[in-house]
Write an enzyme that holds these catalytic residues in place. Structure first.
Site, PDB file in Angstrom:
ATOM      1  N   GLU A  70       0.824  -1.223   0.000  1.00  0.00           N
ATOM      2  CA  GLU A  70       0.000   0.000   0.000  1.00  0.00           C
ATOM      3  C   GLU A  70       0.845   1.254   0.000  1.00  0.00           C
ATOM      4  OE1 GLU A  70      -2.598   0.464   3.369  1.00  0.00           O
ATOM      5  OE2 GLU A  70      -3.452   2.322   2.570  1.00  0.00           O
ATOM      6  N   ASP A  90      -0.810  -4.894   3.101  1.00  0.00           N
ATOM      7  CA  ASP A  90      -1.325  -3.714   3.788  1.00  0.00           C
ATOM      8  C   ASP A  90      -0.687  -3.722   5.169  1.00  0.00           C
ATOM      9  OD1 ASP A  90      -4.631  -2.195   4.182  1.00  0.00           O
ATOM     10  OD2 ASP A  90      -2.672  -1.641   4.973  1.00  0.00           O
ATOM     11  N   ILE A  92      -0.651  -1.706   7.741  1.00  0.00           N
ATOM     12  CA  ILE A  92      -1.644  -1.455   8.789  1.00  0.00           C
ATOM     13  C   ILE A  92      -2.988  -1.232   8.096  1.00  0.00           C
ATOM     14  CG2 ILE A  92      -2.443   0.035  10.656  1.00  0.00           C
ATOM     15  CD1 ILE A  92       0.405   0.753  11.314  1.00  0.00           C
ATOM     16  N   ASP A  93      -3.878  -2.208   8.233  1.00  0.00           N
ATOM     17  CA  ASP A  93      -5.246  -2.006   7.735  1.00  0.00           C
ATOM     18  C   ASP A  93      -6.068  -1.553   8.933  1.00  0.00           C
ATOM     19  OD1 ASP A  93      -7.162  -1.962   5.702  1.00  0.00           O
ATOM     20  OD2 ASP A  93      -8.054  -3.788   6.492  1.00  0.00           O
ATOM     21  N   THR A  95      -5.579   2.189   9.744  1.00  0.00           N
ATOM     22  CA  THR A  95      -4.673   3.226  10.253  1.00  0.00           C
ATOM     23  C   THR A  95      -5.417   4.256  11.096  1.00  0.00           C
ATOM     24  OG1 THR A  95      -3.149   2.969   8.400  1.00  0.00           O
ATOM     25  CG2 THR A  95      -3.070   5.070   9.580  1.00  0.00           C
ATOM     26  N   ASP A 220      -6.147  -4.320   0.788  1.00  0.00           N
ATOM     27  CA  ASP A 220      -7.112  -4.460   1.895  1.00  0.00           C
ATOM     28  C   ASP A 220      -7.729  -5.850   1.933  1.00  0.00           C
ATOM     29  OD1 ASP A 220      -8.246  -1.175   1.076  1.00  0.00           O
ATOM     30  OD2 ASP A 220      -7.127  -1.731   2.887  1.00  0.00           O
TER      31      ASP A 220
HETATM   32  O1  LIG Z   1      -5.817   2.894   4.869  1.00  0.00           O
HETATM   33  P1  LIG Z   1      -6.004   1.610   5.620  1.00  0.00           P
HETATM   34  O2  LIG Z   1      -5.974   1.808   7.079  1.00  0.00           O
HETATM   35  O3  LIG Z   1      -5.050   0.532   5.145  1.00  0.00           O
HETATM   36  O4  LIG Z   1      -7.443   1.058   5.210  1.00  0.00           O
HETATM   37  C1  LIG Z   1      -8.447   1.118   6.144  1.00  0.00           C
HETATM   38  C2  LIG Z   1      -9.784   0.838   5.541  1.00  0.00           C
HETATM   39  O5  LIG Z   1     -10.701   0.646   6.574  1.00  0.00           O
HETATM   40  O6  LIG Z   1     -10.201   1.916   4.711  1.00  0.00           O
HETATM   41  C3  LIG Z   1     -10.878   1.319   3.586  1.00  0.00           C
HETATM   42  C4  LIG Z   1     -12.052   2.107   3.174  1.00  0.00           C
HETATM   43  O7  LIG Z   1     -13.018   2.119   4.194  1.00  0.00           O
HETATM   44  C5  LIG Z   1     -11.211  -0.054   4.100  1.00  0.00           C
HETATM   45  O8  LIG Z   1     -11.630  -0.927   3.171  1.00  0.00           O
HETATM   46  C6  LIG Z   1      -9.872  -0.348   4.644  1.00  0.00           C
HETATM   47  O9  LIG Z   1      -9.788  -1.537   5.277  1.00  0.00           O
HETATM   48 MG   LIG Z   2      -6.196  -0.919   4.252  1.00  0.00          MG
HETATM   49 MG   LIG Z   3      -3.097   0.397   5.284  1.00  0.00          MG
END
Ligand SMILES: O=P(O)(O)OC[C@@]1(O)O[C@H](CO)[C@@H](O)[C@@H]1O
Ligand SMILES: [Mg+2]
Ligand SMILES: [Mg+2]
Length: 280
Positions: A70, A90, A92-93, A95, A220
């Site tokens: 990412e 990813d 940190i999913d 953030t 993601d």
């Molecule tokens: O940017 P990050 O933290 O990796 O993505 C976080 C996130 O919640 O934002 C997207 C849109 O809601 C989600 O699909 C994804 O998982």
């Molecule tokens: Mg993400």
């Molecule tokens: Mg992320």
């Protein structure tokens, strides 16, 4: 029969756990917040450090493997999936959750060969839950098998979704109308963990019947997509066709009945694909 990708998967689990330690440690420090595509699309130095930790460790062990990360893509690298072994990361999913210490933060690592996800690892760092799946060999959480919910009645379902990081009024209107359609079916509830990866692991765990979103990226959902399907779930595009992990759209559900019922309620729209040519 020996699994040619076992050593890669073992490494993914080990480095995801190490990354989770880094994330938990960073929670004790002040987190400098930066933004990307919008004022609410957040990134921190921890996101970047975790991605570099993962990529460098893989390069040392598997020097021919490729990466879609990412934060590397955010820094200008391409997002094209080839037939080569590719780590889809990813770091940190969730953030925004991380910045606020909201307790759903995941490290997500998908692994693709010939454009097919061979294994997925999602480590929910603050819950200490390691979700894993190997294609054809099931899905697990901390070693315990996962199985999706058996519910076929949408009116008795919990549906997960997210509002995303776009604040474009037209997109937000579509998102809200879809949400209203589904909420008023009615369903038992709508939930969102704030991370696609954990939402998908909740579907795989049988805690939610479905998750859908328009706005996600391949990083993601790559790992979570295999965890859902190996737990017995199904994946569709929001228009009901085959899922395309580069399309920024997904429906992940416990079965096709629930998935197709949700598709009927979604006001779909399109976004620029993850693998669209880079703007010159
Ligand atoms: O940017 P990050 O933290 O990796 O993505 C976080 C996130 O919640 O934002 C997207 C849109 O809601 C989600 O699909 C994804 O998982
Ligand atoms: Mg993400
Ligand atoms: Mg992320």
């Amino acid at each position: 029969m020996a699994d040619v990708w076992q050593s890669s998967m073992d490494h993914a689990v080990a480095v995801a756990r190490k990354a989770g330690e880094m994330v938990r440690g960073a929670l004790k420090d002040d987190r400098t917040v930066m933004t990307k595509s919008s004022a609410v699309d957040l990134v921190t130095q921890t996101d970047q450090k975790v991605e570099q930790l993962i990529i460098q460790s893989v390069k040392e062990k598997f020097p021919t493997h490729r990466f879609i990360g990412e934060e590397s893509v955010a820094a200008g690298e391409s997002c094209n999936l080839t037939d080569d072994p590719t780590w889809i990361i990813d770091p940190i999913d969730g953030t925004t959750n991380f910045v606020h210490a909201f307790p759903f933060v995941a490290v997500s690592i998908g692994f693709s060969v010939n454009k097919q996800v061979e294994f997925g690892v999602v480590y929910s760092c603050l819950e200490d839950k390691m979700f894993t799946a190997r294609r054809g060999r099931g899905a697990f959480c901390n070693g315990e098998p996962l199985q999706v919910s058996e519910q076929t009645d949408i009116h008795q379902a919990i549906v997960a979704t997210e509002f995303g990081s776009s604040r474009d009024p037209t997109a937000v209107d579509h998102i809200f109308r879809s949400l209203r359609n589904i909420l008023c079916l009615p369903v038992h509830g709508v939930r969102g963990a704030g991370t696609a990866a954990i939402n998908m692991c909740l579907v795989a765990s049988g805690c939610a019947e479905a998750y859908y979103e328009i706005g996600i990226h391949v990083w993601d959902v790559a790992a979570g997509s295999l965890i859902v399907s190996e737990a017995g779930g199904v994946l569709l595009d929001v228009d009901g066709g085959d899922v395309d992990l580069m399309s920024r759209r997904i429906v992940a559900a416990n079965n096709r009945t629930i998935a197709e019922r949700i598709v009927k309620e979604i006001e779909s729209f399109t976004l620029q694909r993850d693998d669209a040519p880079l703007q010159s």
